[in-house]
Design a protein around this motif. Structure first.
Motif, short mmCIF file in Angstrom:
data_model
loop_
_atom_site.label_atom_id
_atom_site.label_comp_id
_atom_site.label_asym_id
_atom_site.label_seq_id
_atom_site.Cartn_x
_atom_site.Cartn_y
_atom_site.Cartn_z
N ALA A 18 0.82 -1.21 0.00
CA ALA A 18 0.00 0.00 0.00
C ALA A 18 0.85 1.26 0.00
CB ALA A 18 -0.96 -0.01 1.20
N GLY A 19 1.94 1.22 -0.79
CA GLY A 19 2.70 2.43 -1.07
C GLY A 19 2.05 3.17 -2.21
N PRO A 20 2.75 4.16 -2.78
CA PRO A 20 2.15 4.92 -3.88
C PRO A 20 1.62 4.03 -5.01
CG PRO A 20 4.20 5.94 -3.17
CD PRO A 20 4.06 4.68 -2.37
N LEU A 22 -3.63 -4.97 0.61
CA LEU A 22 -3.02 -5.37 1.88
C LEU A 22 -1.61 -4.86 2.00
CD1 LEU A 22 -0.84 -7.86 1.51
CD2 LEU A 22 -2.89 -9.21 1.26
N ALA A 52 2.43 -3.37 6.90
CA ALA A 52 2.42 -2.27 7.87
C ALA A 52 1.00 -2.02 8.38
CB ALA A 52 2.97 -1.01 7.23
N GLY A 61 0.53 3.97 2.94
CA GLY A 61 1.50 4.98 2.49
C GLY A 61 2.83 4.45 2.02
N VAL A 65 2.25 -11.14 3.32
CA VAL A 65 2.23 -12.30 2.42
C VAL A 65 3.50 -13.08 2.69
CG1 VAL A 65 2.23 -13.07 0.04
CG2 VAL A 65 0.95 -11.02 0.70
N ALA A 73 3.05 -4.76 -5.68
CA ALA A 73 3.56 -3.39 -5.50
C ALA A 73 4.35 -3.34 -4.20
CB ALA A 73 2.41 -2.40 -5.49
N ARG A 99 11.99 -5.36 -3.91
CA ARG A 99 11.55 -6.52 -3.11
C ARG A 99 10.87 -7.51 -4.04
NH1 ARG A 99 9.47 -4.26 2.66
NH2 ARG A 99 9.71 -6.48 3.10
N LEU A 142 8.09 -11.97 -3.89
CA LEU A 142 6.73 -12.41 -4.23
C LEU A 142 6.56 -12.53 -5.74
CD1 LEU A 142 4.56 -10.45 -1.63
CD2 LEU A 142 5.44 -12.78 -1.51
N GLY A 164 5.49 0.16 -9.54
CA GLY A 164 6.31 0.82 -8.53
C GLY A 164 7.74 0.34 -8.58
N GLU A 165 8.40 0.45 -7.43
CA GLU A 165 9.85 0.21 -7.40
C GLU A 165 10.24 -1.21 -7.79
OE1 GLU A 165 10.74 3.28 -7.32
OE2 GLU A 165 11.61 3.71 -5.36
N ALA A 215 8.23 8.15 -6.35
CA ALA A 215 6.81 8.01 -6.05
C ALA A 215 5.92 8.39 -7.23
CB ALA A 215 6.46 8.85 -4.83
C1 LIG Z 1 12.78 3.66 3.99
C2 LIG Z 1 12.55 4.35 2.67
C3 LIG Z 1 12.28 5.69 2.65
C4 LIG Z 1 12.04 6.34 1.44
N1 LIG Z 1 11.82 7.68 1.44
C5 LIG Z 1 11.67 8.33 0.26
C6 LIG Z 1 11.52 9.73 0.21
O1 LIG Z 1 11.54 10.40 1.23
N2 LIG Z 1 11.35 10.33 -0.97
C7 LIG Z 1 11.30 9.59 -2.10
O2 LIG Z 1 11.10 10.17 -3.15
N3 LIG Z 1 11.45 8.27 -2.10
C8 LIG Z 1 11.67 7.63 -0.95
N4 LIG Z 1 11.88 6.29 -0.96
C9 LIG Z 1 11.82 5.56 -2.22
C10 LIG Z 1 10.44 4.88 -2.29
O3 LIG Z 1 10.70 3.49 -2.35
C11 LIG Z 1 9.59 5.29 -3.44
O4 LIG Z 1 9.61 6.63 -3.68
C12 LIG Z 1 8.12 4.86 -3.27
O5 LIG Z 1 7.78 4.64 -1.92
C13 LIG Z 1 7.89 3.62 -4.04
O6 LIG Z 1 6.57 3.27 -3.97
P1 LIG Z 1 6.09 1.78 -4.12
O7 LIG Z 1 4.62 1.85 -4.05
O8 LIG Z 1 6.73 1.15 -5.28
O9 LIG Z 1 6.68 0.99 -2.86
P2 LIG Z 1 6.66 1.23 -1.30
O10 LIG Z 1 6.32 2.56 -0.92
O11 LIG Z 1 7.97 0.67 -0.84
O12 LIG Z 1 5.48 0.26 -0.80
C14 LIG Z 1 5.60 -1.13 -0.78
C15 LIG Z 1 4.74 -1.66 0.31
O13 LIG Z 1 4.65 -3.07 0.16
C16 LIG Z 1 4.61 -3.65 1.41
N5 LIG Z 1 5.07 -5.01 1.31
C17 LIG Z 1 6.26 -5.47 0.82
N6 LIG Z 1 6.33 -6.81 0.91
C18 LIG Z 1 5.18 -7.22 1.49
C19 LIG Z 1 4.66 -8.49 1.86
N7 LIG Z 1 5.35 -9.62 1.66
N8 LIG Z 1 3.45 -8.55 2.44
C20 LIG Z 1 2.73 -7.42 2.66
N9 LIG Z 1 3.17 -6.19 2.33
C21 LIG Z 1 4.38 -6.09 1.75
C22 LIG Z 1 5.51 -2.80 2.27
O14 LIG Z 1 5.14 -2.90 3.62
C23 LIG Z 1 5.28 -1.41 1.69
O15 LIG Z 1 4.37 -0.68 2.45
C24 LIG Z 1 12.09 5.62 0.24
C25 LIG Z 1 12.37 4.25 0.29
C26 LIG Z 1 12.61 3.60 1.48
C27 LIG Z 1 12.94 2.14 1.46
#
Ligand SMILES: Cc1cc2nc3c(=O)[nH]c(=O)nc-3n(C[C@H](O)[C@H](O)[C@H](O)COP(=O)(O)OP(=O)(O)OC[C@H]3O[C@@H](n4cnc5c(N)ncnc54)[C@H](O)[C@@H]3O)c2cc1C
Ligand SMILES: Cc1cc2nc3c(=O)[nH]c(=O)nc-3n(C[C@H](O)[C@H](O)[C@H](O)COP(=O)(O)OP(=O)(O)OC[C@H]3O[C@@H](n4cnc5c(N)ncnc54)[C@H](O)[C@@H]3O)c2cc1C
Ligand code: FES
Lengths: 111, 394, 486
Positions: free
Chosen positions: C9-11, C30, C33, C37, C84, C122, C282, C285, C316-317, C324
């Motif tokens: 549930a990130g971006p 899901l 955390a 966010g 998961v 994601a 990551r 999965l 996403g990442e 983001a």
């Molecule tokens: C600690 C940290 C701080 C960051 N701060 C910044 C910042 O300040 N500015 C910036 O531009 N970028 C920042 N980043 C980069 C950031 O990864 C991206 O900008 C953005 O958050 C990516 O979004 P996303 O949705 O791909 O992944 P994420 O935001 O990483 O969301 C992934 C989510 O998946 C969940 N998840 C993973 N595996 C599982 C599982 N097995 N079961 C259930 N849930 C799971 C995690 O709990 C997480 O909440 C940061 C990265 C990290 C690691």
């Protein structure tokens, strides 16, 4: 020279009112705020080392802060291997630092 | 006849054969499609067991292998020196526990039979068993201790045997699949074909673990080695609380069974790294390696019957591989009467780590035309119990 | 109705969930955390909500909007504290998803099994920190740790802090530290990125006035801070010193390939150091679901964000490090297509354009900040490489030379590097590089990698042994079909 919480009055995000809590870390009371992680409470209490390593017995603390490195493992209320950076602290939590020495090598094995 | 040998497969059986043959003066080339210890020999536990084998040929081989391991652990350390990782040989002994009334009598009978075959199998009372394993669930029905059960770290053991073989002159060719047999104009075996060209030798030894049947098929021959999947759980490191190998007595039944459906039985032990290995499942589903959570759940549930404290242990990984299963439960060791020059050392099912050294000695003696320490006939590819499988599949 | 499961549930995950809902799917979102966010929008928890959280975050209003839309939508079930731990591909549908729900690392959490029609992976990324002498001392943190503790607890990891490594992420880390009351004595970027300022500056890391022409990182939060933070290029942490905790670090100038230049060492007294050299996706999965990876080891996706496995999408990442805004665009596309939409639908035109823009941007960032090949030069024989198992570089070297092994799998098992409880998340890729570097030809002989982790997060043996529950903890809205395993 220690990690510390930003005083709420100085904080531009304007946090809501905080509820204090106390946990027991190896027999010592440590206070924190509801919503903090166990690692956060312990760090802000001035302790960086959360456990001792098994091979060299060295100190280890929080490293990744987001649940991937498992360096911050502690025992919580009798449950081992809890990532303290991922577990929210609850008032009264009993935290024990972990140290698990390796099994002794069998005789004649001097690896 | 020249004394050159090509060994197909760099698992523990291939490595042990390479070492024994190279030490006896053979000109050895080991060839693997992957890398040393890249197959089953790094996807298993390293138990060297007598406890799971009833009186018979395999037990004799295991008993002999146990003495060989005691010596090899010392020899390998001396030969390879302190920089080489330890093979972690540990004669820790095994404790077999019957958790049900129904399991108690068969366990005691099994142990009595083993004793008559020379196995040290000591029936323990509750207090004795608990003094060996204080965290064992105390409501077990029978317990037998096998001091001769031991273990090695199988990957390191494979690497050590291969390193020793190479020091004695064996050549190793990795990342090169063997694709078929090379014959002369008269049809006689003169080597193998590989992805990188032909390789000649007077003898070819197939030691390709669960893939031995496939390799034989590429030679145009049937060999009924089938994969039998096994999975294990690995916990995080914990304080040392499990001191021996501890098995549920239903292990004994599973090993000897031909059932292809999913079975689980408990085999629990600590490793030198402080983790606990919890095995294992047995299932015949070809080379399907997809994760199966219900199999893992079954393994977990059985382990808790033996050690309830493990309920709180953190599982961090699962791994597994394919045991090289034989329909008549004996490895195939010796020359193939259908193609002179073709040899087999395969089909060790769940005991290939333990049996590797004894297999290698037998292969060496047979290739040298010398008497073998144990009768080799029961393991021969020409044995009667294998004949129907060779025909049936052919 | 298509049942879409969004993992993370990130971006990216939030955007995917909203888009899938907009396209009419029933959605389960899901996250491990307990707050929505992801890494980016970490914030004070519900037990202590901040009234002005927006000052710390780029796109806070976007987040609130996404979170509220989903929280008030009966067609979207949100499972918090849901990890998961495994994905199985044996049954029908794209995959069977095995979950534990409950407090982090708790015992007796509920086990759930979901069999959705489509899955959006994601799962984001975590910091990649390269090993250096002393990096295992308490007080050495990843940049992400400093960021997470600052954002979600308002905790500064130290009073005098050095931030080092590579990448634009160092700047928000420094800014967060400063905004939480640390004195950041310097930010050290290993690359000598001449295009740095031109390339990424104002976006998407959105630091108001992050770096001036003179190379100083100024205040971040609306003039609240007046610290001037030196920002130095071409320098790296080559050692952390102390007995029980970090007391000082050594910084050295490095060549363009990151080999330290002898004689340039400078010792700085600190009580914390935050080091990050980029991010590692990551992937466990996605790998468990059978998804193919790209050559640079991200999840491979097509234009509709679908992976090589039909019905499994990624955003996403996990598909590439891009920040983001890119995660939001990809998530929107993934969610929409997973719910049955197509790329040509009008709703996707803007996200598709934005994805193109931000992807280019990410490529420039990576070119400027990526890890360079000379980094192993800082690793000494007694540097711990695998933190969990305390395996040193000397042990790796010795094992390769004594065994002659070319196999990553065998070398892991004979050295224990990567076998510990983090399962190589922290050291895996570094161990691969170091082991390959010990080989005569610089190559390992087996095709395996350290990215595969069949158990994606630890589970207690007792939880695994228990039968999965057949109902969700809060059942009120439609969700993907849920069944217990037989
Ligand atoms: C600690 C940290 C701080 C960051 N701060 C910044 C910042 O300040 N500015 C910036 O531009 N970028 C920042 N980043 C980069 C950031 O990864 C991206 O900008 C953005 O958050 C990516 O979004 P996303 O949705 O791909 O992944 P994420 O935001 O990483 O969301 C992934 C989510 O998946 C969940 N998840 C993973 N595996 C599982 C599982 N097995 N079961 C259930 N849930 C799971 C995690 O709990 C997480 O909440 C940061 C990265 C990290 C690691
Ligand atoms: C879960 C599990 C637990 C086990 N526990 C134990 C135990 O505790 N104790 C014990 O003794 N045994 C145990 N076993 C059994 C043991 O692992 C095997 O019997 C043994 O490893 C077999 O060794 P091998 O050398 O015959 O085969 P492998 O180690 O599989 O080696 C065969 C090699 O052949 C190579 N190969 C295959 N095809 C080709 C080709 N065409 N060309 C070239 N090379 C090829 C492969 O790459 C491989 O490296 C266990 C097995 C499993 C699965
Ligand atoms: S600090 Fe890495 S898991 Fe907690």
């Amino acid at each position: 020279m220690a990690p510390r919480l930003l005083a709420a009055g100085d904080d531009p995000v304007r946090p809501g009112p905080s509820t204090p809590l106390t946990i027991d870390v190896d027999g010592e009371p440590v206070t924190g705020i509801r919503g903090q992680s166990l690692a956060g409470v312990i760090l802000a209490g001035g302790t960086l080392a959360l456990r001792r390593t098994s091979v060299h017995g060295g100190p280890r603390g929080v490293f990744c802060g987001i649940g991937v490195c498992y360096d911050c493992l502690v025992e919580v209320n009798g449950q081992r291997d809890v990532r303290s950076c991922q577990r929210r602290a609850a008032d009264g939590d009993v935290v024990r630092t972990q140290y698990d020495p390796l099994p002794e090598a069998p005789e004649g094995d001097h690896a | 006849m020249t004394n050159d040998v090509i060994i197909v497969g760099a698992g523990i059986v291939g490595a042990a054969c390479a070492r024994a043959l190279a030490m006896a003066g053979f000109d050895v080339t080991v060839i693997d499609r992957g890398t040393t210890a890249g197959g089953t020999s790094s996807a298993c536990e390293g138990n060297l067991l007598v406890s799971d084998k009833g009186p018979g040929r395999e037990l004799e081989l295991a008993q002999y292998a146990a003495t060989l391991w005691t010596q090899a652990a010392v020899d390998l350390r001396t030969e390879l020196g302190p920089d080489f990782p330890s093979v972690e040989y540990d004669p820790k002994g095994g404790l077999v526990v019957a958790t049900t009334d129904a399991g108690a009598a068969p366990l005691l009978a099994f142990a009595a039979g083993q004793r008559s075959a020379g196995v040290d199998a000591r029936v323990l009372d509750r207090a004795e068993a608990l003094s060996l394993e204080p965290d064992l669930a105390p409501d077990f029905r029978a317990a037998v201790f096998y001091p001769e059960d031991s273990q090695v770290q199988p990957t390191i053991a494979t690497e050590a045997l291969m390193a020793s073989a190479r020091r004695h002159g064996a050549r190793l060719i990795e990342n090169t699949p063997v694709t078929g047999v090379l014959r002369d104009s008269a049809g006689a075996l003169v080597g193998v074909t590989t992805a990188a060209g032909e390789l000649r030798a007077a003898r070819v030894l197939i030691a390709a673990g669960p893939w031995s049947g496939e390799v034989a098929a590429s030679f145009g021959l049937v060999l009924p080695v089938l994969p039998r999947r096994g999975e294990l759980l690995v916990t995080s490191r914990m304080r040392h609380r499990i001191f021996h190998k501890v098995y549920d007595a239903d292990y004994v039944g599973a090993v000897g069974s031909n059932d292809s459906a999913l079975q689980t039985s408990s085999v629990i032990e600590s490793t030198a790294g402080g983790t606990v290995l919890i095995g294992s499942s047995r299932q015949q589903i070809g080379f399907d390696c997809r994760l199966q959570v219900d199999a893992l759940a079954g393994i977990a549930a059985k382990a808790l019957r033996l050690f309830p404290f493990l309920a709180g242990a953190a599982v961090m990984r699962t791994y597994g591989g394919f045991r090289p299963f034989m329909p008549d439960h004996l490895p195939v060791i010796g020359e193939d009467p259908r193609l002179p020059g073709l040899w087999h050392a395969a089909g060790h099912e769940g005991a290939g780590i333990g049996l590797s050294l004894a297999t290698a000695e037998m292969i060496r003696d047979l290739m040298q035309g010398r008497p073998t320490r144990l009768d080799a006939a029961p393991f021969s590819p020409a044995r009667d119990s294998l004949a129907p499988h060779l025909e049936q599949a052919a | 109705m298509t049942a879409v499961l969004v993992i993370g549930a990130g971006p990216a995950g939030l955007a995917a969930a909203r888009a899938a809902r907009a396209r009419g799917a029933s959605v389960t979102l899901l996250d491990a955390a307990d707050e929505l966010g992801g890494q980016f929008w970490r914030h004070l928890p519900a037990s202590r909500p901040a009234s002005n959280e927006r000052v710390l975050h780029h796109g806070w209003d976007t987040f609130r909007d996404l979170a509220e839309t989903l929280e008030f939508d009966d067609g979207c079930r949100i499972l918090r504290q849901a990890s998961v731990f495994a994905i199985e591909t044996r049954g029908s549908g794209p995959a069977e998803v095995h979950i534990v729900v409950g407090e982090a690392d708790g015992a007796g959490r509920d086990r759930l099994v979901l069999r959705p029609d489509a899955i959006v992976v994601a799962t984001g990324a975590h910091d990649r920190t390269l090993p250096f002498p002393g990096w295992d001392l308490p007080g050495v943190f990843t940049g992400g740790a400093a960021q997470a503790l600052a954002k979600s607890e308002r905790l500064a990891v130290g009073e005098r802090v050095v931030v080092a490594g590579a990448g634009p992420f160092l700047l928000p880390v420094a800014a967060s530290l400063a905004a939480t009351g640390s004195r950041v004595v310097g930010v050290f970027e290993a690359n000598r990125v001449p295009a740095l300022v031109r390339g990424w500056l104002p976006k998407p890391w959105q630091l108001s006035g992050a770096v001036s022409k003179g190379g100083e990182l100024a205040g971040y939060v609306s003039g609240h801070l007046r610290h001037r933070i030196p920002y130095r290029l071409g320098r790296m942490v080559v050692g952390a010193h102390g007995t029980d905790r970090v007391e000082a670090v050594t910084i050295a100038a490095v060549a363009p390939d990151w080999t330290p230049i002898p004689g340039t060492e400078q010792r700085i007294e600190v009580d914390a150091v935050c080091v990050s050299h980029g991010f590692t996706p990551r992937l466990e999965l996605a790998i468990a679901a059978g998804c193919a990876l790209t050559a640079d080891r991200f999840v491979e996706v097509d234009a509709g964000q679908e992976t090589s496995v039909p019905g499994v999408y990624a955003a996403g990442e996990v598909t590439g490090i891009g920040g983001a805004d890119l995660a939001l665009a990809e998530g929107t596309i993934a969610g929409h297509v997973a719910a049955g939409g197509t790329l040509t639908d009008a709703e996707l035109q803007r996200p598709v354009r934005r994805r193109t823009t931000f992807t280019r941007f990410a490529e420039r960032l990576d070119a400027a900040h990526g890890i360079r090949s000379g980094w192993p030069a800082v690793v000494t024989d007694d540097t711990i490489v695998c933190r969990c198992e305390e395996v040193t570089y000397g042990q790796l070297r010795q094992t390769v030379s004594s065994t002659g092994s070319r196999s990553l799998r065998a070398l892991k098992l004979s050295t224990r590097a990567g076998l510990g409880i983090c399962q190589g998340r922290v050291c895996g890729r570094s161990v691969e590089t170091l082991l390959a570097g010990c080989q005569p030809d610089g190559l390992l002989g087996d095709p395996v990698s350290t990215d595969r982790r069949p158990i994606a997060g630890t589970i207690r043996l007792g939880e695994l042994a228990a039968a999965p529950t057949t109902a969700l903890p809060t059942t009120s809205t439609p969700s993907p079909s849920i069944e217990g395993t037989p």
